[in-house]
Design an enzyme around this catalytic site. Structure first.
Site: not given
Ligand code: PMP
Length: 391
Positions: A126, A207, A209, A242
């Site tokens: 990401w 991570d 998510a 998500k």
């Molecule tokens: N890690 C990954 C791999 C993601 O794709 C995302 C969102 N696109 C996030 C972390 C963080 O998401 P958010 O800050 O919107 O909770």
């Protein structure tokens, strides 16, 4: 002062959104931005979230500050969802603004505890990962991950690179549903990765998510749980954006696992980092998540709706793989059905991505990452034919 500022490079995905908006072709298809969309193109508020918000509105009596770490009930409920039971004695945690906030705080904690530790990121990852690491002035390294030829994992390359991680460095791992590729380690491969990293004396930063978007809520947490059990110390940065569909409420958590003896000091440092960056973390989303996880009926309804979301994406994957077989007369894109999560990297060239946009009004990220949830039963064959046309 302000005249000293240089323009920042434009975020590629936000640029893509702007281009999509300006395109007046009625048949245009947006596969760029990373939010879940249903068959009508809507990112719905989940039923359990609506119900919890209504209940909260009726019962909330104050909006005074929470604790610096957020509400303990939130950390307890979400840690339980992610890790299962049995970690509370060694888990310190803070509520954070989204998963991004959790990653940012994780990196700052690393910088406090071990200045100079290198952060190892999968290639690709990401884009916000390297961006934040660089912004914090922390050293960064990459490990091989994706095999362009097969659109699967370059496992030999990955293991070779992880075998070069010096003791004490931090390795960021996507807990499930790898973004941007959609290619994920098998359980056996996870075991091997864990064994290598343990032997190297590396610290894992997971991570997470997309728990619930891949193989199910429990299955998607499996790798994170293995990591938690295998390492004396581990960091977990998780997002509720998500799986609860509460993107704009900014709801995340950073869990730091260590020894029970160090827990109070670690917690104090996490609280300190919240205090330095924004004082108290946002509460609304965290409170909704807590209410849902603590109420059997709300939890069951949330899980059922999340499962619908997951199965819808899985269905679209199967349909797309099938249509691509027909359109290209080959099995080149069969991997789309094996990938998990919201994304798949298709392995198209930049030029092909541009042609898809210009000639077919199909918008995807330049590395040919598509958001599966941007499709529906009608647009799947349209996309398959467009891809076949630009090959
Ligand atoms: N890690 C990954 C791999 C993601 O794709 C995302 C969102 N696109 C996030 C972390 C963080 O998401 P958010 O800050 O919107 O909770």
């Amino acid at each position: 002062m302000l005249e000293a500022l240089n323009p920042q490079p434009q975020d590629k995905i936000l640029q893509l959104i702007a281009m999509f908006r300006e395109d007046d072709r009625a048949e245009k298809i947006d596969l760029g931005v990373g939010v879940y969309k249903d068959a009508t193109g809507l990112t719905p508020v989940m039923r359990a979230v609506k119900a919890a918000e209504k209940k909260l509105w009726e019962t909330e009596t104050t909006k005074t500050y929470t604790g610096l770490a957020g509400e303990p009930a939130y950390a307890a409920a979400l840690t339980g969802l992610i890790l299962g039971e049995g970690h509370s004695a060694r888990a310190a945690a803070i509520a954070t603004p989204g998963g991004t906030g959790a990653i940012r705080q994780a990196l700052e904690l690393i910088r406090l505890a071990r200045p100079g530790a290198k952060i190892w990121l999968s290639n690709p990852t990401w884009p916000n990962h390297p961006s934040i690491v660089k912004y914090l002035g922390m050293p960064l390294a990459e490990y091989r991950y994706f095999d362009v030829a097969t659109s699967g994992i370059d496992f030999a390359g990955l293991i070779e690179d992880l075998n070069n991680v010096p003791e004490g460095d931090v390795v960021l791992l996507h807990g499930c549903c790898h973004n941007p590729t959609g290619a994920n380690l098998s359980p056996a491969q996870w075991d091997e990765v864990i064994a290598v990293l343990r032997a190297r004396g590396a610290v894992p930063l997971v991570d997470l998510a997309y728990q619930g978007f891949g193989d199910g809520l429990e299955a998607d947490a499996e790798a994170t749980r293995k990591v938690a059990a295998a390492f004396p110390e581990a960091l977990i940065a998780a997002s509720c954006s998500k799986n609860f569909g509460i993107y704009r409420e900014r709801t995340g958590i950073l869990i730091a696992l260590g020894t029970p003896e160090r827990k109070a000091v670690v917690q104090g440092n996490l609280n300190f980092l919240n205090r330095q960056n924004y004082s108290f973390p946002p509460d609304h989303g965290a409170r909704l998540v807590t209410m849902i996880l603590e109420d059997a009926a709300l939890r069951a309804d949330w899980q059922a709706e999340l499962e619908e979301v997951r199965l819808n994406m899985l269905n679209l994957r199967r349909q797309l793989a099938e249509e691509l077989r027909k359109a290209t007369n080959s099995d080149r894109f069969d991997f789309v059905a094996d990938h998990r999560g919201m994304f798949s990297r298709l392995g198209l060239t930049e030029a092909q991505v541009v042609r898809l946009r210009e000639d077919h009004a199909v918008y995807m990220v330049g590395d040919s990452r598509i958001n599966i949830a941007g499709l529906n039963a009608r647009t799947v064959p349209v996309l398959a034919r467009a891809i076949a046309a630009v090959l």
